[in-house]
Structures are given as C-alpha cells and as structure tokens.
Design an enzyme around this catalytic site. Structure first.
Site, short mmCIF file in Angstrom:
data_model
loop_
_atom_site.label_atom_id
_atom_site.label_comp_id
_atom_site.label_asym_id
_atom_site.label_seq_id
_atom_site.Cartn_x
_atom_site.Cartn_y
_atom_site.Cartn_z
N GLY A 257 -58.79 -21.24 -36.66
CA GLY A 257 -58.56 -20.19 -35.89
C GLY A 257 -59.05 -19.02 -36.92
O GLY A 257 -59.76 -19.45 -38.18
N ARG B 105 -43.20 -3.77 -29.19
CA ARG B 105 -43.52 -4.52 -28.06
C ARG B 105 -41.90 -4.94 -27.53
O ARG B 105 -41.53 -5.13 -26.49
CB ARG B 105 -44.16 -5.67 -28.33
CG ARG B 105 -45.68 -5.47 -28.34
CD ARG B 105 -46.30 -6.76 -29.09
NE ARG B 105 -47.91 -6.37 -28.84
CZ ARG B 105 -48.63 -6.99 -29.48
NH1 ARG B 105 -48.54 -8.38 -30.03
NH2 ARG B 105 -49.79 -6.76 -29.37
#
Ligand SMILES: Cc1cc2nc3c(=O)[nH]c(=O)nc-3n(C[C@H](O)[C@H](O)[C@H](O)COP(=O)(O)OP(=O)(O)OC[C@H]3O[C@@H](n4cnc5c(N)ncnc54)[C@H](O)[C@@H]3O)c2cc1C
Length: 656
Positions: free
Chosen positions: A58, A346
């Site tokens: 990644g 969030r």
C-alpha cells in the site's frame, strides 16, 4: 489495583509502564532534525549487504520499499494481491493533507499539528504528530515530482479543499481517486527499483508467521497462495505495512482482503498491540441495505465541503425529500456545531447521525425495524455552483453512488450512514517506528499511528507516505548500522517452530470438517463487534461481547468447514486463517474498550458523557497509550505509555 482494574479483574494483568518511546528531548520543532542527526548511518557499500523484508505494498509499504531500494538496501516486498497496485490504498478517495498554506488561510505546520492532536482527542504522542505535520509538505513535493496529477486551480497552482475537524483548506486531491494516483506514483518508484535489481517482489504471498531469533525479528513465513507452498524468508530486518483491521466488523469500507493476520502473528511473537479499541466510524457511507451484504461503500468526506446533512424534523416522515420544506428540515450538524457545521470530525458526525436515527428521524428503507440513513444534499451547491462545477469536483463519486443505489444524487439527496472505516489502533511503535520486538518496524495503518483516538480525514495517506518515504528511511539505518546480523540457518529451531506452527494451524483448519462456513463465523463476529464495540460501548455490553466471542472461538475451531486442500488456490482457507485471528483480536478490542472507562474520539463509553451527550475524557486516569502484550493462553498484559502534553493544552474538545 485501581478501581478500573478491579472492574475488569481477571481479564488482564498490568505490567511495567513503557517509559522509553525514544522521542528526542528539546523543542518540539527541532526533535525530528535532532533524531535524523543522531541516527547512525550505513555507508552505501554496506547497504548492499543488508536485506530488508517489507510486507505490504500500500502507500506505506510501496513508498518504504522504493525508498530503501533507492538507498541501496536489498529489499524483498511481499503482498497478497496479484499486483502491488491493488493494495487497499487504491480505494482512498478524498485527499491528502499537507501544511502548505497555499490558500493563505493561516495554515501552518503548527496548526496541522494542533488540529491533529485535538482531533485525536489528546491521545497521540506530540512528537510524532509534529513530525507528521512537518513532513507533510515534502510528501506533496515528492508526489508532484513523480507526476501525481493533483487537481489544480485555473492558474496552475495545486488546489485544496477542506476535510472534517479543521477550518482551513489543506487537502490536496486528485478528483475522487487520490489514493489510486498516489499509489501509481509509489508503484512506479517501486518498479523502478525492481528494474534496478534492488527490490524483488513476491505477489500472491501471504505472511502467516514472524520469525524471531534471539529476540530479534529475522524473517517471515509465507504461504504461496497459488500453490500452497509454505516458504521461509530471512533477512536483517522486517517491516510490516499491512494496513488496518476494520474488517473485524465484517461490514466495513475496507477492501475485502484487508485483515489483521500479519500484525496479530507479530503480536503473538512479542509485539505489543496498542489501543486496539480505537476504531473510526466514518459518517458518510452508503447505508446497509440488507442481510446479504458483505461490503460497505464510502462516499468521500470531501462531499461534506458542499453537501448539507439533514433529516426531517418530524419522526417517521417518509415523504420524498424534495417535498419536505426547509422549515421542516433539521440541518442538525449546522444547528449543534455552528463553528464547524457539516465539517465536524468524523466521530462527532457519526454519533450525531446515530442519535437522530435512534430518535426515529432516520430516512430510507427500514432495516431491522429502524431507518438508518440521513440525507447529504447537494441542491444548494448545484444552485450556487452549477451542476457542471459539482460534477467536476465529485463526478466519479456521484456516478458510483448512482450505480450502487440506482438514485441520481444530482436530483435527490444522497442517503448516508456511518460505517467502520479505519483503525487507529495497531502495533505499538516507538518514535523510530520500531515495535517492541527489535528489528520489527511497522508503518502506515498497521501501526498505532499518530491519530490518537480519532483520525482526521485525509491524514492516513499523509501518515502512510510520511512513514514510508521519510521516517523509516531515516530511522531504520540506526538499527541496521549493527548489521549484517549473523545468518540464520533454515533449520534454526525458531524457524522450524514458525514453519510448524503455520503447517499445524492449516492442518487444523482443514481437518475440522465441521458444518459452518467461515463467512458465517465472520458475520457473527462482526455483529457482536458492531453491536457492543461499535459506535457506543457500555460496560455491560462489552462484558457480554467478551463472553460471546469466547464461545464463538470454541465453536469456530470445532465446527468450521473449510473445503479443498492447502496445495491449491483456496480462498476459504485464506479466509479461515484471517477470521481465526479476527476472533482473537475482537476479544482484545473488547477488553481494551472495557478497561478504558472514558470516552475519547472514536471510543464512546455511554457511562462517560457530558450533559449534552459529548464524549467525556478522563485525563486523570486514561491519558496513556494502552499497549497490550500477548499473554499466551492466559490474560493479556497491559503496559501504559503516559502521554505528556507540553505544547497543547488538554481540553474538552469543542466544535461548537
Ligand atoms: C474507501 C476508503 C477511502 C479512503 N479515503 C482516504 C482519503 O481520502 N484520505 C486518507 O488519508 N485516507 C483515506 N482512507 C484510509 C487510507 O486509504 C488507508 O488508511 C491507507 O491507504 C492504508 O495504507 P497502508 O499502506 O497502511 O495499507 P494498505 O493500503 O491497506 O496496504 C496493505 C498491504 O499489505 C499487504 N498485506 C496485508 N496483510 C498481508 C499479509 N498477511 N501478507 C502479505 N501481505 C499482506 C496487502 O497485500 C497490501 O499490499 C480511505 C480508506 C477507505 C477504506
């Protein structure tokens, strides 16, 4: 024993505090330069003799492999996909933060540092967060030099937008494909090293065990996922960049393959697991639509720049949203948090959505007797900016939404609901990114990272690339300066033990020949985790969850049905291995959540809230990182790393 300990007596024991995180002392802004200067160097001729294993391609792993390869080390890069470019990072949509102050809106390294510490609810290390903010600007330069096509303004300068928890625009983006474009940049840098002969890649290889020799990480055991061959790979140092474990919840926005196996195996070999209960639940995902689903889809946070979130004021209002007049709508985030409005962090936006749905004001179809959805409405933005302009910014996200739901978000508001998205917990690392096992370094989402109890949007890509391009290449040399280490023979008892443990576990999984599918166990685990260790946690619920997870583990090993053999491509076997580790991790997450009798960031304990329902921290008792040591078959051991705030005053967060 403190009161807290008595409450969870028997579930864990407490070990010595972690006192050395290797943070340099002195002024915050000088610490990273100081560490880079004090870290020993390895001369270029000696680098060729040193072998580095990196698991994961990644953004964190690919950037680390490319940079260490460029530096001249011999790098072996492992990943379970068929191409490094398929790593989960490719899914990242919205953007990457950097303190460039291109908008001249008063941004700075210090402000990014401050926002991140505050956003993380004062549960991250100050020195690490400052370094992250400091390095952020270089990441953008590096990516631009690689040709990453960031969005630009009319005059050619890089454009920025805002993400939650901040009042400036510092998020760089490439439409809704930022992760993909950054990963292509890192992948090209990686492939350049493959061509140069410094990096060797091993696709379709899954790490199933860590090899520890004389207390140092010296290699990994992998399974070739095509042939089933169990292989040993040895090296001077091992880096894990294996991503997050959100899929412990079964339903999440993570790629289907994301798992905890690499870090959990390392945990069992001595690496402390830090803050496992800190999970991020993202407010803007497409709601669950039924029992058959195995995946949830994120709608990028960037949409909150222009979309307005609302629900009807009256419960059970099932009218077409376009027919509900303004006066009968509740733009609840703008109402409750006027300073940040739809751009609150969030954790706060997610809980607020849950509460309005609990009140019966949710929208969309009922699932399990409740409407779990809120509107994300672009009507105002389209009226203000024009449809073409909205499409230019968010077109691919709108298309994706329409393909999945069959509804046109240019015409009717999107429906969104929170879903598991990111894990702030992970393997404990010191300032050098070294775990508690010498020679084992951890980067990206796999470490417990710099985000404290809640990650701000667009900060994961920043952290992964900071770790891979800038931090590790400047710290791993200090460890490797003592190498090359004595060669480990393939028949060393530690290698034989690691290979045997992999083989016997596979044999046990295949041999169970039970009646239940792996997925049914995963789904049940996910349900327990979401219900009791999800958006809101209580002492009673967590105790119940621990009991149920223990029963599930017993049933799993007795009754799981894994068809096929090891010597073939066998996805059921791959999943069974991963689910077994998720079950163990789930228990530790619940113990961690139970012991932390405070609310902070993504960890909301119902017993610890302010009179108006906000998370209430308890800095006196819990201002520490909880680093868990594997307790064998017994109880895990908690090591506390105290968090000292010298620069930012710890306060109750307010976004009002
Ligand atoms: C839908 C979505 C959108 C997002 N959008 C954003 C955004 O806009 N901005 C932002 O900052 N963040 C975003 N995030 C978060 C961010 O994408 C991730 O945190 C980040 O990409 C993780 O990168 P990583 O390199 O640590 O791990 P990953 O990208 O998850 O890579 C893990 C690697 O490890 C390998 N691996 C794992 N286990 C093993 C094993 N046992 N053996 C061998 N290989 C293994 C995999 O093959 C893979 O190569 C988003 C996340 C999601 C889910």
């Amino acid at each position: 024993m403190t009161t807290t300990d008595t409450l969870v007596a028997g579930l864990y024991s407490e070990g010595e505090a972690l006192v050395d995180s290797k943070e340099p002392a002195g002024p915050l802004a000088e610490r990273w330069s100081k560490r880079k200067f004090s870290a020993r160097l390895v001369n270029p001729a000696n680098r060729r003799k040193l072998h580095v294993i990196i698991v994961g391609t990644g953004l964190a792993g690919a950037s680390a492999a490319a940079t260490l390869g460029e530096a001249g080390y011999q790098v072996s890069s492992f990943f379970y996909q068929d191409s490094p470019r398929r790593a989960h990072s490719i899914a990242a949509q919205g953007g990457i933060n950097a303190a460039k102050n291109y908008k001249n809106d008063n941004d700075s390294v210090y402000r990014l540092f401050y926002d991140t510490v505050k956003g993380g609810d004062f549960r991250a290390r100050e020195s690490n967060v400052y370094r992250l903010a400091e390095v952020s600007a270089s990441i953008i330069d590096q990516a631009v030099a690689q040709g990453v096509p960031f969005a630009r303004e009319y005059g050619g300068l890089l454009d920025n937008r805002s993400f939650g928890g901040v009042q400036v625009s510092r998020t760089f983006y490439a439409r809704g494909q930022t992760g993909q474009q950054l990963l292509i940049g890192a992948y090209q840098a990686l492939e350049r090293q493959v061509a140069a002969g410094t990096v060797t890649t091993f696709s379709r290889h899954e790490m199933l065990e860590l090899v520890v020799v004389d207390g140092r990480a010296r290699g990994i055991i992998v399974r070739d996922m095509v042939t089933g061959a169990i292989e040993t790979h040895l090296a001077d140092v091992v880096v894990l960049a294996t991503g997050g474990y959100g899929n412990v919840f079964y339903l999440s926005t993570n790629a289907m393959g994301s798992n905890v196996t690499a870090t959990w195996r390392a945990h069992r070999k001595g690496a402390h697991f830090a803050n496992p209960c800190y999970t991020q639940i993202h407010p803007t995902c497409i709601p669950v639509s039924g029992d058959y689903q195995s995946k949830l889809t994120l709608m990028s946070e960037s949409l909150r720049n222009d979309g307005r979130i609302w629900v009807p004021k009256a419960p059970d209002d099932t009218r077409d949203p376009r027919e509900i007049p303004e006066a009968e709508r509740d733009y609840y985030l703008e109402r409750i948090y006027p300073a940040f409005g739809n751009l609150v962090p969030r954790d706060i936006a997610s809980r607020a959505a849950k509460y309005v749905c609990d009140e019966g004001r949710g929208v969309g179809p009922e699932v399990g007797g409740v409407r779990r959805g809120v509107y994300l409405d672009f009507a105002d933005a389209i009226a203000r900016l024009g449809k073409a302009s909205v499409a230019a910014k968010y077109g691919n996200l709108f298309d994706m939404y329409q393909r999945i739901t069959g509804e046109d978000p240019y015409e009717v508001p999107m429906r969104i609901y929170p879903a598991v998205h990111y894990t702030m917990g992970g393997l404990w690392v010191d300032y050098d990114l070294q775990s508690s096992v010498p020679g084992l370094f951890v980067a990206g989402e796999a470490n417990f990272s710099d985000h404290g109890a809640n990650r701000l949007g667009a900060s994961a890509l920043m952290q992964g690339l900071s770790d891979g391009y800038f931090v590790l290449p400047n710290t791993i040399n200090d460890y490797l300066a003592d190498g090359p280490f004595e060669k480990v023979p393939a028949d060393h008892p530690a290698v034989v033990e690691a290979v045997e443990s992999v083989r016997s576990r596979i044999a046990r999984l295949l041999g169970a020949r039970g009646t239940r599918s792996v997925d049914s166990f995963h789904k049940e685990l996910g349900h327990i985790m979401w219900e009791y260790c999800g958006m809101e946690r209580t002492e009673e619920g967590l105790r119940l969850a621990i009991g149920r997870i223990r029963e599930l583990r017993e049933e799993f090993w007795r009754d799981v049905r894994v068809l096929g053999t090891n010597e073939e491509l066998n996805q059921a076997l791959e999943r069974a291995n991963r689910v077994a580790d998720f079950i163990d991790l789930g228990e530790l997450m619940c113990i961690d959540a139970l012991h932390r009798r405070e609310s902070c960031g993504g960890h909301f304990r119902a017993e610890s809230q302010t009179p108006d329902g906000e998370a209430l921290r308890d800095d006196e008792h819990f201002a520490y990182v909880a680093a868990w040591e594997w307790g064998g078959d017994g109880v895990p051991v908690l090591h506390k790393e105290d968090l000292n705030y010298e620069y930012v005053e710890m306060k109750q967060r307010s976004y009002k």
